[in-house]
Design a protein around this motif. Structure first.
Motif, PDB file in Angstrom:
ATOM      1  N   TYR A 189      -8.916   7.500  13.205  1.00 46.98           N
ATOM      2  CA  TYR A 189     -10.193   7.438  12.550  1.00 46.98           C
ATOM      3  C   TYR A 189     -10.152   7.340  10.969  1.00 46.98           C
ATOM      4  N   LEU A 190     -10.993   6.911  10.258  1.00 42.26           N
ATOM      5  CA  LEU A 190     -10.759   7.029   8.693  1.00 42.26           C
ATOM      6  C   LEU A 190     -12.331   7.294   8.238  1.00 42.26           C
ATOM      7  N   GLN A 191     -12.462   8.458   7.884  1.00 40.25           N
ATOM      8  CA  GLN A 191     -13.958   8.852   7.463  1.00 40.25           C
ATOM      9  C   GLN A 191     -13.851   8.509   6.104  1.00 40.25           C
ATOM     10  N   MET A 192     -14.551   7.627   5.461  1.00 41.38           N
ATOM     11  CA  MET A 192     -14.835   7.259   4.240  1.00 41.38           C
ATOM     12  C   MET A 192     -16.084   7.660   3.553  1.00 41.38           C
ATOM     13  N   ASN A 193     -15.901   8.619   2.397  1.00 43.67           N
ATOM     14  CA  ASN A 193     -16.994   9.072   1.557  1.00 43.67           C
ATOM     15  C   ASN A 193     -17.136   8.664   0.393  1.00 43.67           C
ATOM     16  N   SER A 194     -18.361   8.750  -0.191  1.00 44.96           N
ATOM     17  CA  SER A 194     -18.226   8.431  -1.705  1.00 44.96           C
ATOM     18  C   SER A 194     -17.762   6.914  -1.988  1.00 44.96           C
ATOM     19  N   LEU A 195     -18.429   5.923  -0.962  1.00 40.06           N
ATOM     20  CA  LEU A 195     -17.691   4.578  -1.131  1.00 40.06           C
ATOM     21  C   LEU A 195     -18.222   3.845  -2.326  1.00 40.06           C
ATOM     22  N   LYS A 196     -17.464   3.141  -2.982  1.00 36.66           N
ATOM     23  CA  LYS A 196     -17.651   2.214  -4.372  1.00 36.66           C
ATOM     24  C   LYS A 196     -17.433   0.980  -3.842  1.00 36.66           C
ATOM     25  N   PRO A 197     -18.111  -0.018  -4.718  1.00 38.97           N
ATOM     26  CA  PRO A 197     -17.966  -1.380  -4.387  1.00 38.97           C
ATOM     27  C   PRO A 197     -16.604  -1.924  -4.511  1.00 38.97           C
ATOM     28  N   GLU A 198     -15.762  -1.347  -5.069  1.00 40.94           N
ATOM     29  CA  GLU A 198     -14.194  -1.816  -5.080  1.00 40.94           C
ATOM     30  C   GLU A 198     -13.601  -1.578  -3.868  1.00 40.94           C
ATOM     31  N   ASP A 199     -14.071  -0.694  -2.742  1.00 46.60           N
ATOM     32  CA  ASP A 199     -13.966  -0.348  -1.747  1.00 46.60           C
ATOM     33  C   ASP A 199     -14.116  -1.578  -0.543  1.00 46.60           C
ATOM     34  N   THR A 200     -14.765  -2.458  -1.052  1.00 46.60           N
ATOM     35  CA  THR A 200     -15.260  -3.788  -0.313  1.00 46.60           C
ATOM     36  C   THR A 200     -14.037  -4.539   0.148  1.00 46.60           C
ATOM     37  N   ALA A 201     -13.763  -4.551   1.473  1.00 44.64           N
ATOM     38  CA  ALA A 201     -12.445  -5.361   1.974  1.00 44.64           C
ATOM     39  C   ALA A 201     -12.437  -5.410   3.566  1.00 44.64           C
ATOM     40  N   VAL A 202     -11.783  -6.114   4.182  1.00 43.72           N
ATOM     41  CA  VAL A 202     -11.526  -5.910   5.445  1.00 43.72           C
ATOM     42  C   VAL A 202     -10.427  -4.771   5.853  1.00 43.72           C
ATOM     43  N   TYR A 203     -10.782  -4.018   6.493  1.00 44.87           N
ATOM     44  CA  TYR A 203      -9.969  -3.020   6.802  1.00 44.87           C
ATOM     45  C   TYR A 203      -9.268  -3.343   8.253  1.00 44.87           C
ATOM     46  N   TYR A 204      -7.886  -2.902   8.301  1.00 37.99           N
ATOM     47  CA  TYR A 204      -7.025  -3.000   9.368  1.00 37.99           C
ATOM     48  C   TYR A 204      -6.446  -1.912   9.709  1.00 37.99           C
ATOM     49  N   CYS A 205      -6.331  -1.547  11.051  1.00 39.76           N
ATOM     50  CA  CYS A 205      -5.267  -0.549  11.500  1.00 39.76           C
ATOM     51  C   CYS A 205      -4.149  -1.095  11.983  1.00 39.76           C
ATOM     52  N   ALA A 206      -3.105  -0.124  12.035  1.00 43.88           N
ATOM     53  CA  ALA A 206      -1.639  -0.742  12.343  1.00 43.88           C
ATOM     54  C   ALA A 206      -1.103   0.539  12.863  1.00 43.88           C
ATOM     55  N   ALA A 207      -0.111   0.086  13.753  1.00 43.58           N
ATOM     56  CA  ALA A 207       0.818   1.212  14.392  1.00 43.58           C
ATOM     57  C   ALA A 207       2.233   0.617  14.468  1.00 43.58           C
ATOM     58  N   ARG A 208       3.074   1.815  14.576  1.00 45.13           N
ATOM     59  CA  ARG A 208       4.491   1.783  14.723  1.00 45.13           C
ATOM     60  C   ARG A 208       4.886   2.735  15.851  1.00 45.13           C
ATOM     61  N   ILE A 209       5.681   2.473  16.823  1.00 41.24           N
ATOM     62  CA  ILE A 209       6.006   3.269  17.854  1.00 41.24           C
ATOM     63  C   ILE A 209       7.312   3.720  17.675  1.00 41.24           C
ATOM     64  N   ASN A 210       7.537   4.872  18.354  1.00 34.83           N
ATOM     65  CA  ASN A 210       9.044   5.436  18.628  1.00 34.83           C
ATOM     66  C   ASN A 210       9.179   6.045  17.189  1.00 34.83           C
ATOM     67  N   THR A 211       8.610   6.523  16.306  1.00 28.82           N
ATOM     68  CA  THR A 211       8.698   7.159  14.979  1.00 28.82           C
ATOM     69  C   THR A 211       8.043   8.429  14.895  1.00 28.82           C
ATOM     70  N   PHE A 212       8.760   9.523  14.190  1.00 28.44           N
ATOM     71  CA  PHE A 212       8.047  10.811  13.645  1.00 28.44           C
ATOM     72  C   PHE A 212       7.510  10.710  12.354  1.00 28.44           C
ATOM     73  N   ALA A 213       7.826   9.527  11.676  1.00 25.49           N
ATOM     74  CA  ALA A 213       7.796   9.584  10.144  1.00 25.49           C
ATOM     75  C   ALA A 213       6.250   9.304  10.088  1.00 25.49           C
ATOM     76  N   VAL A 214       5.786   9.419   8.752  1.00 19.05           N
ATOM     77  CA  VAL A 214       4.710   8.569   8.339  1.00 19.05           C
ATOM     78  C   VAL A 214       5.089   7.262   7.631  1.00 19.05           C
ATOM     79  N   VAL A 215       4.295   6.194   8.022  1.00 22.23           N
ATOM     80  CA  VAL A 215       4.688   4.673   7.337  1.00 22.23           C
ATOM     81  C   VAL A 215       3.601   4.447   6.619  1.00 22.23           C
ATOM     82  N   THR A 216       3.990   3.992   5.559  1.00 20.73           N
ATOM     83  CA  THR A 216       3.240   3.546   4.386  1.00 20.73           C
ATOM     84  C   THR A 216       3.265   2.351   3.873  1.00 20.73           C
TER      85      THR A 216
END
Length: 125
Positions: free
Chosen positions: A80-107
């Motif tokens: 999930y992505l809870q988005m509060n206090s939204l601004k016009p500059e948040d306008t975009a297409v939002y994509y989710c992504a996944a990487r399997i077999n890792t314990f890390a945070v991927v940025t």
């Protein structure tokens, strides 16, 4: 293969809130890092937030820190992505992504294996 399907996008006024969901199906993996990215018209895709496999570690872009919250429910294979206090500059297409077999945070986007089709978020002023 892993399939990702985003939902929850829409049109909201500035200051409002939305919650995006990303449902994961297909190949199972006990460790799967996930993240959210966004792309505005005429701009490159940018990192928004990421979460590690068990939800303990999260990371945010400075532009959304304090306003957005990433979370996951592994029993439901959903992020999930809870988005509060939204601004016009948040306008975009939002994509989710996944990487399997890792314990890390991927940025970084090249390090993700699978992507959803995107959901439009429009914030009016």
């Amino acid at each position: 293969q892993v399939q990702l399907v985003e939902s929850g996008g829409g049109l909201v006024q500035a200051g409002g809130s939305l919650r995006l969901s990303c449902a994961r199906s297909g190949r199972t993996a006990s460790t799967c890092a996930m993240g959210w990215f966004r792309q505005a018209p005429g701009k490159e895709r940018e990192f928004v937030a990421a979460i590690n496999w068990n939800g303990i570690i999260t990371y945010y872009a400075d532009s959304v820190k304090g306003r957005f919250t990433i979370s996951r429910d592994n029993a439901k294979n959903t992020m999930y992505l809870q988005m509060n206090s939204l601004k016009p500059e948040d306008t975009a297409v939002y994509y989710c992504a996944a990487r399997i077999n890792t314990f890390a945070v991927v940025t970084t986007s090249p390090d993700y294996d699978y992507w959803g089709q995107g959901t439009q978020v429009t914030v009016s002023s």
